[in-house]
Design a protein around this motif. Sequence first.
Motif, PDB file in Angstrom:
ATOM      1  N   LYS A   1      54.688  64.496  18.127  1.00 47.81           N
ATOM      2  CA  LYS A   1      55.144  64.720  19.584  1.00 47.81           C
ATOM      3  C   LYS A   1      53.652  64.632  20.117  1.00 47.81           C
ATOM      4  O   LYS A   1      52.663  65.006  19.870  1.00 47.81           O
ATOM      5  CB  LYS A   1      55.452  66.191  19.775  1.00 47.81           C
ATOM      6  N   VAL A   2      53.529  63.598  21.269  1.00 48.21           N
ATOM      7  CA  VAL A   2      52.597  63.427  22.200  1.00 48.21           C
ATOM      8  C   VAL A   2      52.911  63.221  23.674  1.00 48.21           C
ATOM      9  O   VAL A   2      53.784  62.546  24.285  1.00 48.21           O
ATOM     10  CB  VAL A   2      51.938  62.032  21.790  1.00 48.21           C
ATOM     11  N   GLY A   3      52.388  64.448  24.286  1.00 47.12           N
ATOM     12  CA  GLY A   3      53.118  64.738  25.839  1.00 47.12           C
ATOM     13  C   GLY A   3      54.465  65.078  25.558  1.00 47.12           C
ATOM     14  O   GLY A   3      54.937  65.943  24.739  1.00 47.12           O
ATOM     15  N   LYS A   4      55.275  64.093  26.299  1.00 55.60           N
ATOM     16  CA  LYS A   4      56.774  64.325  26.250  1.00 55.60           C
ATOM     17  C   LYS A   4      57.444  63.476  25.508  1.00 55.60           C
ATOM     18  O   LYS A   4      58.461  63.534  25.282  1.00 55.60           O
ATOM     19  CB  LYS A   4      57.334  64.100  27.758  1.00 55.60           C
ATOM     20  N   ARG A   5      56.673  62.564  24.731  1.00 49.53           N
ATOM     21  CA  ARG A   5      57.316  61.423  24.051  1.00 49.53           C
ATOM     22  C   ARG A   5      57.141  61.868  22.370  1.00 49.53           C
ATOM     23  O   ARG A   5      56.319  62.817  22.022  1.00 49.53           O
ATOM     24  CB  ARG A   5      56.437  60.351  24.197  1.00 49.53           C
ATOM     25  N   TYR A   6      57.811  61.043  21.520  1.00 46.73           N
ATOM     26  CA  TYR A   6      57.793  61.307  20.215  1.00 46.73           C
ATOM     27  C   TYR A   6      57.638  60.090  19.488  1.00 46.73           C
ATOM     28  O   TYR A   6      58.328  59.168  19.612  1.00 46.73           O
ATOM     29  CB  TYR A   6      59.388  61.902  19.646  1.00 46.73           C
ATOM     30  N   VAL A   7      56.654  60.107  18.568  1.00 45.30           N
ATOM     31  CA  VAL A   7      56.020  58.934  17.788  1.00 45.30           C
ATOM     32  C   VAL A   7      57.004  59.101  16.562  1.00 45.30           C
ATOM     33  O   VAL A   7      56.815  59.723  15.601  1.00 45.30           O
ATOM     34  CB  VAL A   7      54.756  58.802  17.420  1.00 45.30           C
TER      35      VAL A   7
ATOM     36  N   GLY B   1      46.578  57.852  24.171  1.00 42.60           N
ATOM     37  CA  GLY B   1      46.206  57.626  25.768  1.00 42.60           C
ATOM     38  C   GLY B   1      47.309  57.024  26.390  1.00 42.60           C
ATOM     39  O   GLY B   1      47.680  57.402  27.548  1.00 42.60           O
ATOM     40  N   VAL B   2      47.626  55.829  25.767  1.00 39.35           N
ATOM     41  CA  VAL B   2      48.742  55.159  26.492  1.00 39.35           C
ATOM     42  C   VAL B   2      50.127  55.765  26.598  1.00 39.35           C
ATOM     43  O   VAL B   2      50.567  55.761  27.693  1.00 39.35           O
ATOM     44  CB  VAL B   2      48.951  53.778  25.586  1.00 39.35           C
ATOM     45  N   ILE B   3      50.462  56.637  25.620  1.00 33.82           N
ATOM     46  CA  ILE B   3      51.745  57.243  25.472  1.00 33.82           C
ATOM     47  C   ILE B   3      51.867  58.430  26.682  1.00 33.82           C
ATOM     48  O   ILE B   3      52.677  58.371  27.356  1.00 33.82           O
ATOM     49  CB  ILE B   3      52.056  57.779  24.175  1.00 33.82           C
ATOM     50  N   ARG B   4      50.570  59.042  26.823  1.00 28.81           N
ATOM     51  CA  ARG B   4      50.674  60.037  27.807  1.00 28.81           C
ATOM     52  C   ARG B   4      50.586  59.544  29.357  1.00 28.81           C
ATOM     53  O   ARG B   4      51.041  59.896  30.278  1.00 28.81           O
ATOM     54  CB  ARG B   4      49.414  60.861  27.648  1.00 28.81           C
ATOM     55  N   ARG B   5      49.712  58.147  29.375  1.00 34.69           N
ATOM     56  CA  ARG B   5      49.486  57.712  30.507  1.00 34.69           C
ATOM     57  C   ARG B   5      50.870  56.939  31.142  1.00 34.69           C
ATOM     58  O   ARG B   5      51.309  56.869  32.220  1.00 34.69           O
ATOM     59  CB  ARG B   5      48.344  56.323  30.253  1.00 34.69           C
TER      60      ARG B   5
ATOM     61  N   ILE C   1      54.721  49.737  23.514  1.00 34.57           N
ATOM     62  CA  ILE C   1      54.512  50.308  22.163  1.00 34.57           C
ATOM     63  C   ILE C   1      55.612  50.638  21.318  1.00 34.57           C
ATOM     64  O   ILE C   1      56.584  51.094  22.002  1.00 34.57           O
ATOM     65  CB  ILE C   1      53.642  51.740  22.205  1.00 34.57           C
ATOM     66  N   ILE C   2      55.567  49.925  20.092  1.00 40.18           N
ATOM     67  CA  ILE C   2      57.054  49.924  19.542  1.00 40.18           C
ATOM     68  C   ILE C   2      56.833  51.064  18.319  1.00 40.18           C
ATOM     69  O   ILE C   2      55.847  51.173  17.755  1.00 40.18           O
ATOM     70  CB  ILE C   2      57.111  48.548  18.669  1.00 40.18           C
ATOM     71  N   GLY C   3      57.887  52.017  18.520  1.00 44.37           N
ATOM     72  CA  GLY C   3      57.827  52.973  17.418  1.00 44.37           C
ATOM     73  C   GLY C   3      57.736  54.565  18.106  1.00 44.37           C
ATOM     74  O   GLY C   3      57.436  55.442  17.508  1.00 44.37           O
ATOM     75  N   VAL C   4      58.139  54.449  19.403  1.00 43.50           N
ATOM     76  CA  VAL C   4      58.057  55.866  20.182  1.00 43.50           C
ATOM     77  C   VAL C   4      59.263  55.761  21.073  1.00 43.50           C
ATOM     78  O   VAL C   4      59.800  54.978  21.363  1.00 43.50           O
ATOM     79  CB  VAL C   4      57.074  55.709  21.306  1.00 43.50           C
ATOM     80  N   THR C   5      59.902  57.134  21.034  1.00 43.64           N
ATOM     81  CA  THR C   5      61.050  57.533  21.788  1.00 43.64           C
ATOM     82  C   THR C   5      60.698  58.584  22.636  1.00 43.64           C
ATOM     83  O   THR C   5      59.770  59.582  22.514  1.00 43.64           O
ATOM     84  CB  THR C   5      62.333  57.756  21.153  1.00 43.64           C
TER      85      THR C   5
ATOM     86  N   TYR D   1      51.713  72.695  33.157  1.00 45.55           N
ATOM     87  CA  TYR D   1      50.774  71.228  33.282  1.00 45.55           C
ATOM     88  C   TYR D   1      51.112  70.744  31.900  1.00 45.55           C
ATOM     89  O   TYR D   1      51.449  71.338  30.677  1.00 45.55           O
ATOM     90  CB  TYR D   1      49.429  71.861  33.088  1.00 45.55           C
ATOM     91  N   GLU D   2      51.015  69.385  31.705  1.00 45.19           N
ATOM     92  CA  GLU D   2      51.654  68.670  30.705  1.00 45.19           C
ATOM     93  C   GLU D   2      50.763  68.349  29.390  1.00 45.19           C
ATOM     94  O   GLU D   2      50.935  68.246  28.380  1.00 45.19           O
ATOM     95  CB  GLU D   2      52.161  67.387  31.264  1.00 45.19           C
ATOM     96  N   VAL D   3      49.519  68.620  29.932  1.00 47.09           N
ATOM     97  CA  VAL D   3      48.456  68.462  28.648  1.00 47.09           C
ATOM     98  C   VAL D   3      48.268  69.866  27.979  1.00 47.09           C
ATOM     99  O   VAL D   3      47.722  70.722  28.530  1.00 47.09           O
ATOM    100  CB  VAL D   3      47.172  67.828  29.080  1.00 47.09           C
ATOM    101  N   LYS D   4      48.738  70.054  26.786  1.00 44.02           N
ATOM    102  CA  LYS D   4      48.606  71.525  26.088  1.00 44.02           C
ATOM    103  C   LYS D   4      47.356  71.589  25.377  1.00 44.02           C
ATOM    104  O   LYS D   4      46.997  70.637  24.489  1.00 44.02           O
ATOM    105  CB  LYS D   4      49.797  71.640  25.250  1.00 44.02           C
ATOM    106  N   ALA D   5      46.587  72.528  25.759  1.00 44.87           N
ATOM    107  CA  ALA D   5      45.382  72.857  25.196  1.00 44.87           C
ATOM    108  C   ALA D   5      45.342  72.583  23.571  1.00 44.87           C
ATOM    109  O   ALA D   5      44.487  72.042  23.025  1.00 44.87           O
ATOM    110  CB  ALA D   5      44.867  74.057  25.516  1.00 44.87           C
TER     111      ALA D   5
END
Length: 620
Positions: free
Chosen positions: A518-524, A441-445, A495-499, A243-247
């Motif tokens: 790191k937020v979910g699968k993305r990187y701020v 939340g936006v990044i994960r969504r 969102i500007i500033g995320v890969t 699952y993608e949300v890590k506790a």
Amino acid sequence: MVNRGKNIFISVAGYLIGKANNLKGYRSMADLASQPTSVQTVYSWYREGKLFVNRRYQRKLVWTLEEKQKLIESLLKKYPVPAILIAERDGKSGTYEIIDGLQRLHSIVSFIENSFALEDGRNFNVSQFPTAAAAAVEGEFQIAKDEPQISTKEVSIILDYSLALSVMRNATDDEVNDVFDRINTYGHRLSDQERRQAGVQNEFSTTVRELSCLLRGDLSADVLELKSMPSISVDLPMSNHGYEVKAEEVFWVNQGILRSTDLRDSLDEQCIADLVACIVGGGPIERSKDALDEIYAKGSPVSEQMLSALEVYGSTKVSDEIKYCVDELLKVCDADEPIKLRNLLFTKTNTNAFPSVFAVILLAFHELTVGKKKKISDYSGLKKSLDNLASRIDTGRKGTAADERRKNIDSVKGIISPYFVRDQKISKAIYSDHTVVDIEGVIRRSEIELANYELKQGLLSLSEAREEDVFMIDKAIKTICAIANIGPESTGKIIIGVTDKKADSERIRKLDQIDPKKVGKRYVVGVSREARRLGLSLEKYFSKWKDGIKKSALTASLRDSVLSSMDFNSFYGLGVIVITVLPQSSVSYVGEELWWRNGDSTECITSPKKIADIVQRFKG
């Protein structure tokens, strides 16, 4: 197991028959049909996107590995399993909403897709099932290579197994909610908070659910496909469900407020319910099971009073206030040398959860920021004042009473108030600006709702020369137009500033000497690094984007709404820009060009037929 399944079916059938007898002249009434269906067919539905989950009442994926393994073993032994109840979506034949059987259905399809093995280590043999094999080739899941597999005969037993499906047709939302509530009288015991949230659907429960999802990092649309459930479910340490949300990354666990296992029982939602009730109700309530049960009891005087108070206060308002206070508390923890809230509040090492202490601090923050219109003036000083706070307030059972909670809140306010100052402009920060919680939340969504969200790294290339991409702002403008054209009720964000590429984040780490988050699968990676590289202040860097949009050929109404809502957030010192695309009443253009979103890509429409389709979305 057999009796439980029969009891559920009889209860549901009896309920619907009773409705039929009691609703004379009711033209649209739910029908219940038995529809035994093979696992093979159900998996095809799953892959074709025909199975949906409604988060208004359904839990996340919570079964343990052992529970999943035992279910598959039951299929192999041809044992009966409990009936699965689904409902036709909006009366449309062929697509279904899962009412009872979410955990079972997902366990079956995830075993087929090699997400877990049986107790003896054997996996499903994907090569023996063409539908699953084709999905694997398309990259939908990874086959467990070089691992033991079940036999061809066992594959056939599973695929041919007939699940006891019952289908509700022409069911109203109230009927579905009522049936779900009745089923859970017999089934796997829900936690107190799961029972509360599933038992009633109103503004209070919705506010609690949506805010909890945001803080947990699994915010999504109310209804989503079954195959999207792993992306909004929490993986506990040592579980490895994929699952993608890590506790350990979730706010509650990361700060030590709750244990990871508490998330499974929705204790985070219980904390939010308590906070919302205290704020909306005008003061602390007793922190107890009975107090929350009364608030959730449909039709009770306490419930009606709370709903009336929430209607006056505003669900969005209270959510914004709680998010802001959480954001400020995180900034306090990160001041100077970052520290976890647990380690700040307790000098003695312990692993106990402390939701009651957290609630006291958050309510104290709320009363100072919202009630007194004050902002934090000294984060470092405030951090020092919270050192070992737990030893200075009543954290025992006595502290759960409403009057004792009041004393604790006042004590904390007395300790921290010297580090706050009056600020008449604080309302904008609370109600208009994005918080860290919002951005995460936006990044994960964005991982689920590709069309509505776009993440951009920034203006500079990752070469040694670090050239500025002169077309980047133009690309963002076209994406704004495309998101607006999704439909008249659609919202989206850039969102500007995320890969989304780890390699890029590591390259940026090396080039700009920053630590991506790191937020979910993305990187701020932020944009503050770019401002420094360009020799600009953050204000001038932000203006560079605003000016580009202001001078663009975007449809005027869209352009103006975007400019009025653009926001910059420091986001742990990295800095991100949030561009919000609000719903538009008509088709939007960039000059004479019409842009649209094709999945996660932005494309210019040249086909007359497609142009007509976009225009049609805004009619009626």
